[in-house]
Design a protein around this motif. Structure first.
Motif, mmCIF file in Angstrom:
data_model
loop_
_atom_site.group_PDB
_atom_site.id
_atom_site.type_symbol
_atom_site.label_atom_id
_atom_site.label_comp_id
_atom_site.label_asym_id
_atom_site.label_seq_id
_atom_site.Cartn_x
_atom_site.Cartn_y
_atom_site.Cartn_z
ATOM 1 N N GLY A 113 31.750 -37.676 59.720
ATOM 2 C CA GLY A 113 31.512 -37.516 58.030
ATOM 3 C C GLY A 113 30.560 -36.481 57.536
ATOM 4 N N VAL A 114 30.398 -35.368 58.421
ATOM 5 C CA VAL A 114 29.489 -34.276 57.893
ATOM 6 C C VAL A 114 30.348 -33.165 57.333
ATOM 7 N N GLY A 115 30.187 -32.742 56.227
ATOM 8 C CA GLY A 115 30.930 -31.565 55.497
ATOM 9 C C GLY A 115 30.062 -30.638 55.383
ATOM 10 N N PRO A 116 30.656 -29.274 54.729
ATOM 11 C CA PRO A 116 29.701 -28.223 54.747
ATOM 12 C C PRO A 116 28.600 -28.490 53.553
ATOM 13 N N SER A 117 28.764 -29.340 52.599
ATOM 14 C CA SER A 117 27.976 -29.688 51.443
ATOM 15 C C SER A 117 26.766 -30.403 52.028
ATOM 16 N N ASP A 118 26.901 -30.946 53.226
ATOM 17 C CA ASP A 118 25.766 -31.805 53.873
ATOM 18 C C ASP A 118 24.641 -30.923 54.576
ATOM 19 N N LEU A 119 25.468 -29.394 54.644
ATOM 20 C CA LEU A 119 24.374 -28.636 55.439
ATOM 21 C C LEU A 119 24.004 -27.625 54.709
ATOM 22 N N GLN A 120 22.789 -26.843 55.126
ATOM 23 C CA GLN A 120 22.178 -25.560 54.383
ATOM 24 C C GLN A 120 23.244 -24.356 54.304
ATOM 25 N N ILE A 121 24.509 -24.395 54.028
ATOM 26 C CA ILE A 121 25.397 -23.489 53.774
ATOM 27 C C ILE A 121 25.069 -22.619 52.499
ATOM 28 N N ASP A 122 25.269 -23.483 51.340
ATOM 29 C CA ASP A 122 25.171 -22.543 50.073
ATOM 30 C C ASP A 122 23.747 -21.979 49.899
ATOM 31 N N SER A 123 22.609 -22.393 50.663
ATOM 32 C CA SER A 123 21.338 -21.780 50.414
ATOM 33 C C SER A 123 21.455 -20.553 51.408
ATOM 34 N N LEU A 124 22.224 -20.571 52.363
ATOM 35 C CA LEU A 124 22.477 -19.395 53.315
ATOM 36 C C LEU A 124 23.352 -18.169 52.423
ATOM 37 N N ILE A 125 24.240 -18.513 51.575
ATOM 38 C CA ILE A 125 24.920 -17.871 50.988
ATOM 39 C C ILE A 125 24.212 -17.021 49.857
ATOM 40 N N ARG A 126 23.407 -17.979 49.421
ATOM 41 C CA ARG A 126 22.251 -17.701 48.186
ATOM 42 C C ARG A 126 21.473 -16.469 48.765
ATOM 43 N N ARG A 127 21.164 -16.799 50.150
ATOM 44 C CA ARG A 127 19.994 -15.814 50.683
ATOM 45 C C ARG A 127 20.639 -14.478 51.025
ATOM 46 N N ILE A 128 21.959 -14.416 51.329
ATOM 47 C CA ILE A 128 22.600 -13.112 51.580
ATOM 48 C C ILE A 128 23.166 -12.644 50.309
#
Lengths: 204, 204
Positions: free
Chosen positions: B117-132
């Motif tokens: 039950g772990v999807g992309p929104s549970d991980l620090q993926i949006d913050s990685l995209i903002r960082r890039i």
């Protein structure tokens, strides 16, 4: 290890002090707890704190207890004339699980071990002697581990108790039920032949 | 198990909830702590309580940190244009121990795992995209486990990041140093032949 946080490092160090827990396992356990909700971690630490602060030892048998007298010693169904001497509370639990024993216990809190600096005065031996002196005990069963420390403690207790006129027994040593002969160590096998019992006793 | 005390039972139940800790191990650990001085048990529970209450995550890389910005992100010696994406803080520690990496990190906090039950929104993926998006990053190294979840996460991240004009790399897969060929699994061995490298690159 290169910790990114002092708090993390301290928590891992504390877990790493537990027996059989290395640094990698400690880190895994701490990171697991860190992922749990705050309430779960508080329940964990509160349970430990309360245990350490509020735990009591039965005034008669010295088993871990929530009250001054443990449930076993307080029970009217248990034979107070039969006292089983054990090393610690795990042994009480193991014997209780057999449902074969209806006497009471005496928990020594360890075994005599000169190597670890544990002498008779560190254990609940004087209290056992006072208990026997007080009368009412017919038999003392020494249910200690079949190790050097266990045998030393049995020998010491036997010398201390033999003049009180109570029966002193040790639990039977031999081949475990389900044990295959070819895998049994020589000492156990040799002793189990020397101390063989008439077949009629096994089916009694 | 037949506990002689509710307090003991609760403490054992809490320890038994930890990953890889069964009831017997939990009892052994709790009885060990019970034998320690009060101050030692308090240091243990305080370290855990403080960790849970006071721990922070670096606002840039989301690694566990005592401060708002972790030591690695705050260091002037680290190359901020090189971002290594990892699952959790243990991977940061493992890579730091190699002394081979001088960029910065981005800690996802897990891997994509539909089974758990772990999807992309549970991980620090949006913050990685903002960082890039914020600019300054030249290369993203995806240093994730060679498992189904790791590969799924790598594939997802590659699709999300490929249009930002940054170099996306994964860590090299192959035979471990010191590994003997006959014990290597077929997939690794097959892939390591297919992705063979010119000898000159190894001695560069």
């Amino acid at each position: 290890m290169n910790f990114s946080s002092k708090l993390l490092e301290q928590a891992v160090a504390e877990f790493g002090r537990l027996p059989g827990v290395g640094q990698k396992t400690a880190l895994r356990l701490v990171l697991h707890l860190l992922k749990q909700p705050q309430a779960d971690v508080e329940r964990f630490t509160t349970a430990l704190d309360r245990l350490k602060r509020e735990i009591r030892y039965c005034v008669t048998c010295y088993n871990i207890s929530d009250n001054a007298i443990c449930e076993i010693c307080a029970s009217h169904k248990r034979d107070k004339g039969l006292v089983c001497v054990v090393e610690d509370t795990r042994d009480v639990m193991a014997i209780e699980n057999t449902n074969q024993y209806h006497g009471v216990y005496h928990v020594l809190g360890g075994l005599i071990s000169p190597m670890d600096g544990v002498g008779p005065s560190d254990l609940q031996i004087d209290s056992l002697i006072r208990r026997i002196e007080a009368g009412g005990v017919q038999e003392v069963i020494l249910a200690l581990s079949a190790t050097m420390e266990g045998d030393t403690t049995i020998f010491y207790l036997y010398k201390k108790l033999k003049d009180f006129g109570v029966q002193i027994s040790t639990i039977a040593r031999g081949i475990a039920f389900g044990g295959e002969l070819e895998y049994v160590d020589e000492v156990t096998l040799g002793r189990s032949i020397a101390t063989r019992v008439p077949y009629e006793r096994n089916i009694a």
